[in-house]
Design a protein around this motif. Structure first.
Motif, PDB file in Angstrom:
ATOM      1  N   GLY A  96       0.886  -1.277  -0.083  1.00  0.00           N
ATOM      2  CA  GLY A  96       0.014   0.125   0.103  1.00  0.00           C
ATOM      3  C   GLY A  96       0.816   1.193   0.145  1.00  0.00           C
ATOM      4  N   ASP A  97      -0.081   2.338  -0.156  1.00  0.00           N
ATOM      5  CA  ASP A  97       0.601   3.742  -0.213  1.00  0.00           C
ATOM      6  C   ASP A  97       1.541   4.170   1.005  1.00  0.00           C
ATOM      7  N   GLN A  98       0.907   3.693   2.164  1.00  0.00           N
ATOM      8  CA  GLN A  98       1.927   4.440   3.290  1.00  0.00           C
ATOM      9  C   GLN A  98       3.039   3.554   3.502  1.00  0.00           C
ATOM     10  N   ALA A  99       3.262   2.407   3.154  1.00  0.00           N
ATOM     11  CA  ALA A  99       4.298   1.568   3.167  1.00  0.00           C
ATOM     12  C   ALA A  99       5.406   2.070   2.284  1.00  0.00           C
ATOM     13  N   LEU A 100       4.872   2.451   1.268  1.00  0.00           N
ATOM     14  CA  LEU A 100       5.680   2.913   0.163  1.00  0.00           C
ATOM     15  C   LEU A 100       6.259   4.189   0.454  1.00  0.00           C
ATOM     16  N   LEU A 101       5.256   5.074   1.020  1.00  0.00           N
ATOM     17  CA  LEU A 101       5.772   6.498   1.334  1.00  0.00           C
ATOM     18  C   LEU A 101       6.896   6.363   2.455  1.00  0.00           C
ATOM     19  N   LYS A 102       6.859   5.429   3.344  1.00  0.00           N
ATOM     20  CA  LYS A 102       7.772   5.196   4.451  1.00  0.00           C
ATOM     21  C   LYS A 102       9.168   4.619   3.886  1.00  0.00           C
ATOM     22  N   ALA A 103       9.233   3.737   2.916  1.00  0.00           N
ATOM     23  CA  ALA A 103       9.859   3.268   2.340  1.00  0.00           C
ATOM     24  C   ALA A 103      10.902   4.185   1.392  1.00  0.00           C
ATOM     25  N   LEU A 104      10.149   5.031   0.859  1.00  0.00           N
ATOM     26  CA  LEU A 104      10.737   6.102  -0.010  1.00  0.00           C
ATOM     27  C   LEU A 104      11.371   7.353   0.648  1.00  0.00           C
ATOM     28  N   SER A 105      11.209   7.403   1.941  1.00  0.00           N
ATOM     29  CA  SER A 105      11.475   8.664   2.639  1.00  0.00           C
ATOM     30  C   SER A 105      13.135   8.575   2.812  1.00  0.00           C
ATOM     31  N   GLY A 106      13.615   7.475   2.927  1.00  0.00           N
ATOM     32  CA  GLY A 106      15.037   7.601   3.053  1.00  0.00           C
ATOM     33  C   GLY A 106      15.976   7.815   1.780  1.00  0.00           C
ATOM     34  N   PRO A 107      15.464   6.984   0.785  1.00  0.00           N
ATOM     35  CA  PRO A 107      16.189   7.201  -0.805  1.00  0.00           C
ATOM     36  C   PRO A 107      15.839   8.738  -1.091  1.00  0.00           C
ATOM     37  N   LEU A 108      14.783   9.330  -0.796  1.00  0.00           N
ATOM     38  CA  LEU A 108      14.258  10.703  -1.264  1.00  0.00           C
ATOM     39  C   LEU A 108      14.505  11.789  -0.296  1.00  0.00           C
ATOM     40  N   HIS A 109      15.297  11.361   0.854  1.00  0.00           N
ATOM     41  CA  HIS A 109      15.618  12.283   1.692  1.00  0.00           C
ATOM     42  C   HIS A 109      16.104  13.344   0.871  1.00  0.00           C
ATOM     43  N   MET A 110      15.782  14.704   1.230  1.00  0.00           N
ATOM     44  CA  MET A 110      16.401  15.828   0.428  1.00  0.00           C
ATOM     45  C   MET A 110      18.163  16.012   0.349  1.00  0.00           C
ATOM     46  N   ASP A 111      18.686  15.428   1.380  1.00  0.00           N
ATOM     47  CA  ASP A 111      20.131  15.506   1.535  1.00  0.00           C
ATOM     48  C   ASP A 111      20.859  14.596   0.364  1.00  0.00           C
ATOM     49  N   LYS A 112      19.751  13.674  -0.065  1.00  0.00           N
ATOM     50  CA  LYS A 112      20.392  12.859  -1.089  1.00  0.00           C
ATOM     51  C   LYS A 112      19.809  13.116  -2.610  1.00  0.00           C
ATOM     52  N   PHE A 113      18.385  13.499  -2.481  1.00  0.00           N
ATOM     53  CA  PHE A 113      17.671  13.899  -3.740  1.00  0.00           C
ATOM     54  C   PHE A 113      18.129  15.325  -4.407  1.00  0.00           C
ATOM     55  N   ALA A 114      17.797  16.242  -3.507  1.00  0.00           N
ATOM     56  CA  ALA A 114      18.424  17.573  -3.930  1.00  0.00           C
ATOM     57  C   ALA A 114      19.712  17.681  -4.607  1.00  0.00           C
ATOM     58  N   PRO A 115      20.768  17.104  -4.035  1.00  0.00           N
ATOM     59  CA  PRO A 115      22.074  17.133  -5.031  1.00  0.00           C
ATOM     60  C   PRO A 115      22.039  16.447  -6.167  1.00  0.00           C
ATOM     61  N   PHE A 116      21.267  15.277  -6.254  1.00  0.00           N
ATOM     62  CA  PHE A 116      21.118  14.466  -7.453  1.00  0.00           C
ATOM     63  C   PHE A 116      20.372  15.175  -8.481  1.00  0.00           C
ATOM     64  N   LEU A 117      19.399  16.123  -8.172  1.00  0.00           N
ATOM     65  CA  LEU A 117      18.509  16.812  -8.955  1.00  0.00           C
ATOM     66  C   LEU A 117      19.529  17.966  -9.691  1.00  0.00           C
ATOM     67  N   LEU A 118      20.225  18.477  -8.998  1.00  0.00           N
ATOM     68  CA  LEU A 118      21.096  19.622  -9.463  1.00  0.00           C
ATOM     69  C   LEU A 118      21.934  18.915 -10.566  1.00  0.00           C
ATOM     70  N   GLU A 119      22.797  17.978 -10.105  1.00  0.00           N
ATOM     71  CA  GLU A 119      23.757  17.355 -10.832  1.00  0.00           C
ATOM     72  C   GLU A 119      23.158  16.843 -12.146  1.00  0.00           C
ATOM     73  N   HIS A 120      21.980  15.939 -11.874  1.00  0.00           N
ATOM     74  CA  HIS A 120      21.506  15.366 -12.973  1.00  0.00           C
ATOM     75  C   HIS A 120      20.853  16.442 -14.061  1.00  0.00           C
ATOM     76  N   CYS A 121      20.298  17.589 -13.735  1.00  0.00           N
ATOM     77  CA  CYS A 121      19.944  18.691 -14.579  1.00  0.00           C
ATOM     78  C   CYS A 121      21.134  19.436 -14.983  1.00  0.00           C
ATOM     79  N   ARG A 122      22.302  19.526 -14.300  1.00  0.00           N
ATOM     80  CA  ARG A 122      23.634  20.426 -14.609  1.00  0.00           C
ATOM     81  C   ARG A 122      22.936  21.671 -14.284  1.00  0.00           C
TER      82      ARG A 122
END
Length: 191
Positions: A96-122
């Protein structure tokens, strides 16, 4: 067509082409982050206008490099790169949705995602950063968390977040219904 929105959209080029905007000047030492808020039901009109704006800038102001980062596509690219997309789909189906949100909270933490976003989009190669797709990634990603993290990473590069909801200048309300944590550091692009 919403004429009031169209009038606001038509003001964007004049605003983002000023020297003050491009150099983040006159903001009282604040970072040049801007929000263009709009009613969620006007999403398609805003998308159409953004395509027009990108073409206009490419033709008439080709010296400016503008990147439009769609958060949904960036999130998908990020999850694909980490081989998490198929696992996420299976988890959502099984737990379900709640389990997915919980599981994604680590990989999509802004300390990881924001740097990826800027690097990926140059983003460092561009003069202006536009961010779209906020409504498409909610509740997995939250705009105020992203903006807070990007402040430290982008420096004084101007950024415009297109936001399907309301920004009071102090707080965000996605879809005009879902209040967010207070966010004070961006300016309204067009009142």
């Amino acid at each position: 067509m919403n004429q009031q929105l169209q009038d606001r959209l038509n003001q964007i080029p004049d605003k983002i082409l000023t020297e003050e905007f491009l150099k983040s000047q006159g903001l009282g030492n604040e970072i040049g982050f801007w929000i263009f808020d709009y009613a969620p039901e006007d999403e398609l009109q805003v998308r159409d206008h953004l395509r027009f704006l990108e073409n206009f800038l490419a033709k008439k102001h080709s010296h400016l490099k503008v990147v439009n980062i769609n958060l949904l596509q960036a999130m998908r690219d990020y999850l694909d790169q980490r081989n998490f997309t198929d696992k996420a789909i299976q988890m959502q189906k099984a737990k379900g949705d709640q389990a997915l949100l919980k599981a994604l909270s680590g990989p999509l933490h802004m300390d990881k995602f924001a740097p990826f976003l800027l690097e990926h989009c140059r983003a460092d190669e561009y003069d202006i950063v536009l961010i779209t797709g906020v409504g498409s990634v909610w509740p997995v990603l939250r705009a105020h968390n992203l903006l807070n993290k990007l402040h430290a990473l982008l420096g004084h590069k101007p950024l415009v977040l297109f936001y399907p909801g309301y920004y009071s200048g102090q707080s965000l309300a996605l879809f005009n219904r879902i209040p967010s944590n207070n966010y004070y550091r961006a300016f309204k692009l067009v009142p």
